[in-house]
Motif scaffolding. Structure first.
Motif, PDB file in Angstrom:
ATOM      1  N   HIS A   1     -77.167  47.250 -82.200  1.00  0.00           N
ATOM      2  CA  HIS A   1     -78.483  46.802 -82.645  1.00  0.00           C
ATOM      3  C   HIS A   1     -78.804  45.503 -81.906  1.00  0.00           C
ATOM      4  O   HIS A   1     -78.136  44.488 -82.104  1.00  0.00           O
ATOM      5  CB  HIS A   1     -78.511  46.571 -84.160  1.00  0.00           C
ATOM      6  CG  HIS A   1     -78.140  47.786 -84.957  1.00  0.00           C
ATOM      7  ND1 HIS A   1     -78.994  48.861 -85.102  1.00  0.00           N
ATOM      8  CD2 HIS A   1     -77.014  48.109 -85.627  1.00  0.00           C
ATOM      9  CE1 HIS A   1     -78.401  49.789 -85.844  1.00  0.00           C
ATOM     10  NE2 HIS A   1     -77.203  49.355 -86.172  1.00  0.00           N
TER      11      HIS A   1
ATOM     12  N   SER B   1     -88.005  57.878 -80.192  1.00  0.00           N
ATOM     13  CA  SER B   1     -86.610  57.683 -79.789  1.00  0.00           C
ATOM     14  C   SER B   1     -86.163  58.861 -78.918  1.00  0.00           C
ATOM     15  O   SER B   1     -86.875  59.853 -78.765  1.00  0.00           O
ATOM     16  CB  SER B   1     -85.709  57.560 -81.019  1.00  0.00           C
ATOM     17  OG  SER B   1     -85.728  58.757 -81.776  1.00  0.00           O
TER      18      SER B   1
ATOM     19  N   PHE C   1     -81.011  56.886 -79.307  1.00  0.00           N
ATOM     20  CA  PHE C   1     -81.361  55.496 -79.035  1.00  0.00           C
ATOM     21  C   PHE C   1     -82.869  55.341 -78.945  1.00  0.00           C
ATOM     22  O   PHE C   1     -83.614  56.305 -78.739  1.00  0.00           O
ATOM     23  CB  PHE C   1     -80.706  55.010 -77.734  1.00  0.00           C
ATOM     24  CG  PHE C   1     -81.171  55.725 -76.490  1.00  0.00           C
ATOM     25  CD1 PHE C   1     -82.238  55.245 -75.744  1.00  0.00           C
ATOM     26  CD2 PHE C   1     -80.529  56.878 -76.060  1.00  0.00           C
ATOM     27  CE1 PHE C   1     -82.661  55.904 -74.602  1.00  0.00           C
ATOM     28  CE2 PHE C   1     -80.942  57.544 -74.915  1.00  0.00           C
ATOM     29  CZ  PHE C   1     -82.018  57.048 -74.185  1.00  0.00           C
ATOM     30  N   SER C   2     -83.308  54.104 -79.098  1.00  0.00           N
ATOM     31  CA  SER C   2     -84.728  53.795 -78.991  1.00  0.00           C
ATOM     32  C   SER C   2     -84.889  52.412 -78.375  1.00  0.00           C
ATOM     33  O   SER C   2     -84.030  51.539 -78.542  1.00  0.00           O
ATOM     34  CB  SER C   2     -85.407  53.844 -80.361  1.00  0.00           C
ATOM     35  OG  SER C   2     -84.835  52.894 -81.237  1.00  0.00           O
TER      36      SER C   2
ATOM     37  N   MET D   1     -78.405  44.821 -75.774  1.00  0.00           N
ATOM     38  CA  MET D   1     -78.033  45.695 -76.885  1.00  0.00           C
ATOM     39  C   MET D   1     -77.461  44.922 -78.059  1.00  0.00           C
ATOM     40  O   MET D   1     -77.242  45.492 -79.129  1.00  0.00           O
ATOM     41  CB  MET D   1     -77.025  46.742 -76.402  1.00  0.00           C
ATOM     42  CG  MET D   1     -77.561  47.628 -75.291  1.00  0.00           C
ATOM     43  SD  MET D   1     -76.297  48.710 -74.598  1.00  0.00           S
ATOM     44  CE  MET D   1     -75.901  49.722 -76.026  1.00  0.00           C
TER      45      MET D   1
ATOM     46  N   MET E   1     -82.891  47.290 -77.868  1.00  0.00           N
ATOM     47  CA  MET E   1     -82.494  48.685 -78.094  1.00  0.00           C
ATOM     48  C   MET E   1     -81.687  48.836 -79.371  1.00  0.00           C
ATOM     49  O   MET E   1     -80.917  47.951 -79.745  1.00  0.00           O
ATOM     50  CB  MET E   1     -81.654  49.170 -76.904  1.00  0.00           C
ATOM     51  CG  MET E   1     -80.949  50.502 -77.106  1.00  0.00           C
ATOM     52  SD  MET E   1     -79.902  50.963 -75.692  1.00  0.00           S
ATOM     53  CE  MET E   1     -81.026  52.006 -74.812  1.00  0.00           C
ATOM     54  N   ASP E   2     -81.867  49.974 -80.035  1.00  0.00           N
ATOM     55  CA  ASP E   2     -80.987  50.428 -81.113  1.00  0.00           C
ATOM     56  C   ASP E   2     -80.325  51.710 -80.648  1.00  0.00           C
ATOM     57  O   ASP E   2     -80.987  52.572 -80.062  1.00  0.00           O
ATOM     58  CB  ASP E   2     -81.768  50.687 -82.403  1.00  0.00           C
ATOM     59  CG  ASP E   2     -82.168  49.402 -83.105  1.00  0.00           C
ATOM     60  OD1 ASP E   2     -81.511  48.372 -82.866  1.00  0.00           O
ATOM     61  OD2 ASP E   2     -83.140  49.423 -83.886  1.00  0.00           O
ATOM     62  N   LEU E   3     -79.025  51.844 -80.914  1.00  0.00           N
ATOM     63  CA  LEU E   3     -78.272  52.991 -80.402  1.00  0.00           C
ATOM     64  C   LEU E   3     -77.231  53.425 -81.411  1.00  0.00           C
ATOM     65  O   LEU E   3     -76.616  52.587 -82.084  1.00  0.00           O
ATOM     66  CB  LEU E   3     -77.612  52.619 -79.074  1.00  0.00           C
ATOM     67  CG  LEU E   3     -76.694  53.633 -78.392  1.00  0.00           C
ATOM     68  CD1 LEU E   3     -76.773  53.464 -76.865  1.00  0.00           C
ATOM     69  CD2 LEU E   3     -75.239  53.459 -78.834  1.00  0.00           C
ATOM     70  N   SER E   4     -77.041  54.735 -81.516  1.00  0.00           N
ATOM     71  CA  SER E   4     -75.962  55.261 -82.350  1.00  0.00           C
ATOM     72  C   SER E   4     -75.289  56.422 -81.636  1.00  0.00           C
ATOM     73  O   SER E   4     -75.934  57.166 -80.889  1.00  0.00           O
ATOM     74  CB  SER E   4     -76.484  55.718 -83.714  1.00  0.00           C
ATOM     75  OG  SER E   4     -77.337  56.835 -83.575  1.00  0.00           O
TER      76      SER E   4
END
Length: 273
Positions: free
Chosen positions: A161, A233, A190-191, A139, A165-168
């Motif tokens: 980032h 996502s 997330f994606s 991550m 993976m990207d996550l919020s």
């Protein structure tokens, strides 16, 4: 409180409480603070794979705590590992400052400013919903900034980032006297990167082939927990006590992700029903 579980008419012993491992700790008290009827101390510890230091002051009407974290491993904190449900490792640094009027966490005021490096989620063995095991997810960098007002934590920035993976995460927590009982009001999005989804035969089976109409194992296992977005996502609303977070598909504002309905409470406000 300790709770015993009855099984087949036999009483099982209560589960052991979560334990934080500390290698070395020091505490320094301030005798001058006693003149005002308060107690104050600074402290530090080699713990959680890094260093924790801080300052605390306790008086009849207010308790104040300031923490400084340097390179601690979030996976060594039992409450965090339980809430996420998968092994996590990395290095977290930053500061937390909290005031507790009347010694009450439900009235807390303060700030949170944390950053993480080299976050890795999963270990290739632990399973989601006891069904599938994800290969390690790198991550990368993670930032968490927020404020605490009237016992409510609001995340101003919470995102990761990385190469996989990207996550919020948006929303916050309603604090309770026991931190693990605090109630989540969070939205997760997330994606996965295309490189991660196609890096091996295992990930191809988990996420399916890009040109196939047959869903991958991940989509099947998380159906009813996550909503898949048009861009590939995933999104979910996290609710319940912090130590037992539960996901459900995130209701989009246009109602396209799930069948949830909304009604207008007042101008500019919506409420899920």
């Amino acid at each position: 409180p300790k709770v015993s579980v009855c099984c087949r008419n036999r009483l099982l012993p209560p589960l052991p409480p979560p334990v934080l491992a500390v290698d070395e700790v020091y505490v320094s008290f301030s005798p001058f603070s006693l003149l005002s009827g308060a107690r104050a101390a600074s402290f530090g510890a080699q713990a959680l794979g890094g260093e924790v230091s801080g300052w605390a002051r306790d008086s009849a009407d207010l308790r104040r705590l300031e923490l400084q974290l340097d390179g601690i491993n979030p996976g060594a904190i039992p409450q965090v590992a339980t809430a996420i449900g998968l092994p996590i490792s990395g290095k977290v640094s930053g500061s937390i400052a909290v005031d507790l009027p009347e010694h009450n966490l439900m009235k807390a005021e303060g700030t949170i400013d944390l950053a993480a490096e080299d976050l890795i989620l999963g270990d290739g063995k632990a399973k989601i919903q006891n069904m599938i095991a994800l290969p390690e997810l790198h991550m990368g960098a993670f930032t968490l900034k927020g404020g605490i007002t009237g016992g409510r934590v609001k995340f101003d920035e919470c995102a990761a980032h990385g190469k996989d993976m990207d996550l919020s995460l948006t929303g916050g927590l309603r604090l309770r006297q026991r931190l693990e009982a605090s109630l989540a009001e969070l939205e997760l999005k997330f994606s996965f990167s295309e490189k991660y989804k196609t890096q091996s035969d295992i990930t191809k089976a988990l996420f399916g082939q890009p040109d196939s109409k047959i869903p991958g194992l991940f989509d099947s296992a998380t159906k009813g927990l996550l909503s898949k977005q048009a861009d590939g996502s995933y999104a979910a609303r996290l609710y319940g006590p912090f130590s037992r977070l539960r996901p459900k598909p995130l209701v989009s504002k246009r109602g396209s992700s799930t069948s949830g309905k909304r009604r207008i409470k007042s101008k500019g406000e919506e409420e899920e029903i």
